[in-house]
Enzyme design. Sequence first.
Site, PDB file in Angstrom:
ATOM      1  N   ALA A  67       0.363  -1.909  -9.041  1.00 36.96           N
ATOM      2  CA  ALA A  67      -0.930  -1.955  -8.596  1.00 36.96           C
ATOM      3  C   ALA A  67      -1.822  -1.469  -9.550  1.00 36.96           C
ATOM      4  O   ALA A  67      -2.767  -2.242  -9.935  1.00 36.96           O
ATOM      5  CB  ALA A  67      -1.225  -1.010  -7.281  1.00 36.96           C
ATOM      6  N   GLY A 115       2.949   3.487  -8.003  1.00 35.20           N
ATOM      7  CA  GLY A 115       1.967   2.565  -7.995  1.00 35.20           C
ATOM      8  C   GLY A 115       1.717   2.109  -9.338  1.00 35.20           C
ATOM      9  O   GLY A 115       0.596   1.275  -9.749  1.00 35.20           O
ATOM     10  N   SER A 116       2.699   1.903 -10.204  1.00 36.12           N
ATOM     11  CA  SER A 116       2.630   1.074 -11.419  1.00 36.12           C
ATOM     12  C   SER A 116       2.033  -0.315 -11.304  1.00 36.12           C
ATOM     13  O   SER A 116       1.282  -0.694 -12.152  1.00 36.12           O
ATOM     14  CB  SER A 116       3.782   1.477 -12.260  1.00 36.12           C
ATOM     15  OG  SER A 116       5.055   0.543 -11.825  1.00 36.12           O
ATOM     16  N   SER A 121       8.862   3.111  -9.552  1.00 38.84           N
ATOM     17  CA  SER A 121       9.182   4.466  -9.135  1.00 38.84           C
ATOM     18  C   SER A 121       8.443   5.133  -7.978  1.00 38.84           C
ATOM     19  O   SER A 121       8.407   6.206  -7.495  1.00 38.84           O
ATOM     20  CB  SER A 121       9.251   5.675 -10.299  1.00 38.84           C
ATOM     21  OG  SER A 121      10.077   5.238 -11.070  1.00 38.84           O
ATOM     22  N   PRO A 132       5.565   5.754 -14.615  1.00 38.19           N
ATOM     23  CA  PRO A 132       6.989   5.176 -14.658  1.00 38.19           C
ATOM     24  C   PRO A 132       7.022   3.852 -13.722  1.00 38.19           C
ATOM     25  O   PRO A 132       6.294   3.879 -12.695  1.00 38.19           O
ATOM     26  CB  PRO A 132       7.883   6.314 -14.034  1.00 38.19           C
ATOM     27  CG  PRO A 132       7.049   7.467 -13.982  1.00 38.19           C
ATOM     28  CD  PRO A 132       5.428   7.088 -13.986  1.00 38.19           C
ATOM     29  N   ILE A 133       7.782   2.789 -14.332  1.00 40.32           N
ATOM     30  CA  ILE A 133       7.823   1.612 -13.488  1.00 40.32           C
ATOM     31  C   ILE A 133       8.848   1.553 -12.315  1.00 40.32           C
ATOM     32  O   ILE A 133       9.865   2.306 -12.453  1.00 40.32           O
ATOM     33  CB  ILE A 133       8.347   0.371 -14.490  1.00 40.32           C
ATOM     34  CG1 ILE A 133       7.284   0.113 -15.498  1.00 40.32           C
ATOM     35  CG2 ILE A 133       8.602  -0.790 -13.738  1.00 40.32           C
ATOM     36  CD1 ILE A 133       7.781  -0.509 -16.785  1.00 40.32           C
ATOM     37  N   ASP A 183      -1.758   0.478  -2.322  1.00 38.92           N
ATOM     38  CA  ASP A 183      -1.567   0.812  -3.873  1.00 38.92           C
ATOM     39  C   ASP A 183      -2.880   0.325  -4.481  1.00 38.92           C
ATOM     40  O   ASP A 183      -3.464   1.136  -5.237  1.00 38.92           O
ATOM     41  CB  ASP A 183      -0.265   0.250  -4.242  1.00 38.92           C
ATOM     42  CG  ASP A 183       0.822   0.969  -3.790  1.00 38.92           C
ATOM     43  OD1 ASP A 183       0.791   1.546  -2.697  1.00 38.92           O
ATOM     44  OD2 ASP A 183       2.016   0.688  -4.274  1.00 38.92           O
TER      45      ASP A 183
HETATM   46  C1  MEV Z   1       4.401   1.183  -1.429  1.00 44.11           C
HETATM   47  O1  MEV Z   1       3.649   1.961  -2.421  1.00 44.11           O
HETATM   48  C2  MEV Z   1       4.023   1.746  -0.036  1.00 44.11           C
HETATM   49  C3  MEV Z   1       4.698   0.828   1.224  1.00 44.11           C
HETATM   50  O2  MEV Z   1       4.062   1.279   2.344  1.00 44.11           O
HETATM   51  C4  MEV Z   1       4.334  -0.734   1.002  1.00 44.11           C
HETATM   52  C5  MEV Z   1       2.756  -1.017   1.391  1.00 44.11           C
HETATM   53  O3  MEV Z   1       2.054  -0.260   1.876  1.00 44.11           O
HETATM   54  O4  MEV Z   1       2.466  -2.208   0.995  1.00 44.11           O
HETATM   55  C6  MEV Z   1       6.145   0.865   1.167  1.00 44.11           C
END
Ligand code: MEV
Length: 284
Positions: A95, A92-93, A89, A86-87, A137
């Site tokens: 990345a 990690g979509s 959300s 899912p986008i 990510d």
């Molecule tokens: C995002 O999935 C995780 C955060 O810690 C951002 C990051 O680590 O780059 C919010």
Amino acid sequence: MIASAPGKIILFGEHAVVYGRHALVSAIDLRCRVEAKKCSEFRVISPLGATGLDLKVHPYITFAIKRFCDFRKIEGAEIIVKSEIPIASGLGSSAAVTVATLKALSYEFGVELDNEEIFETAKKVEIDVQGRASGIDPFISTFGGSWIFPERKKVELPFQFFLIRLWERSTKAMVEKVANLRQRYTEAVDKIFDAIDLIALKAPNCGLEEFEELIYMNQSLLRAIGVSSPEIDEIVSKLEKDGFKVKLTGAGGGGCIFGIFQNKKPDGSILVRPELEGVRIEDS
Ligand code: MEV
């Protein structure tokens, strides 16, 4: 050429990891598939729409192509995205699409990029789009498995997780919100990050009961840094009343809540497992 990369769930440590603290992260068994084909122009087709190079609709793919051009200048490519993740959300979509795009392009255009180069390039793309990022990510999408990051200490997580989707939100906006809070209360926020760091480091050595206590503690600390909200707190409280221990995963503000699956799962939730394999080339 088709490549795929997994999504992820951050068990502990989101946001704190942007400021050098540890996080515990696992790839999950939802993947994003990207097909890259030689073409005379740039075309991107995804669930978000069909565009050329377009920083508004497809920022990650557009920057991924730009960064790929540092290795091999290309004049066109068709990129087709199909994703189970899912986008917007917290799974990690972005990345996963970045990493899979770089892998698919490298095979399609005969440029040898190893996983370290894919990770480093995807990390640059994330910073191009978000301004600030830890790299967690793209790391997990590239390498798969479960890890203490940034140390790269591999761990085994003998759990299955349930995920409840909330609403979409922007990682960039949430990262900026935390940066803003930290600017105003640097020492206090750094102490919260230190506590999150200890939780992330402790978790891999914990049994189920302690792991769930850490989930509760980390969720409370995410609330303290402003990435939960009254709506999210209400959902979390309701789930806690029903006997579940849950926390946000990813940037917060919406996205997803997760907990450890043991016999029963909340209504509307989906189950995911840790995924060992990172980015890979798929048979077409
Ligand atoms: C995002 O999935 C995780 C955060 O810690 C951002 C990051 O680590 O780059 C919010």
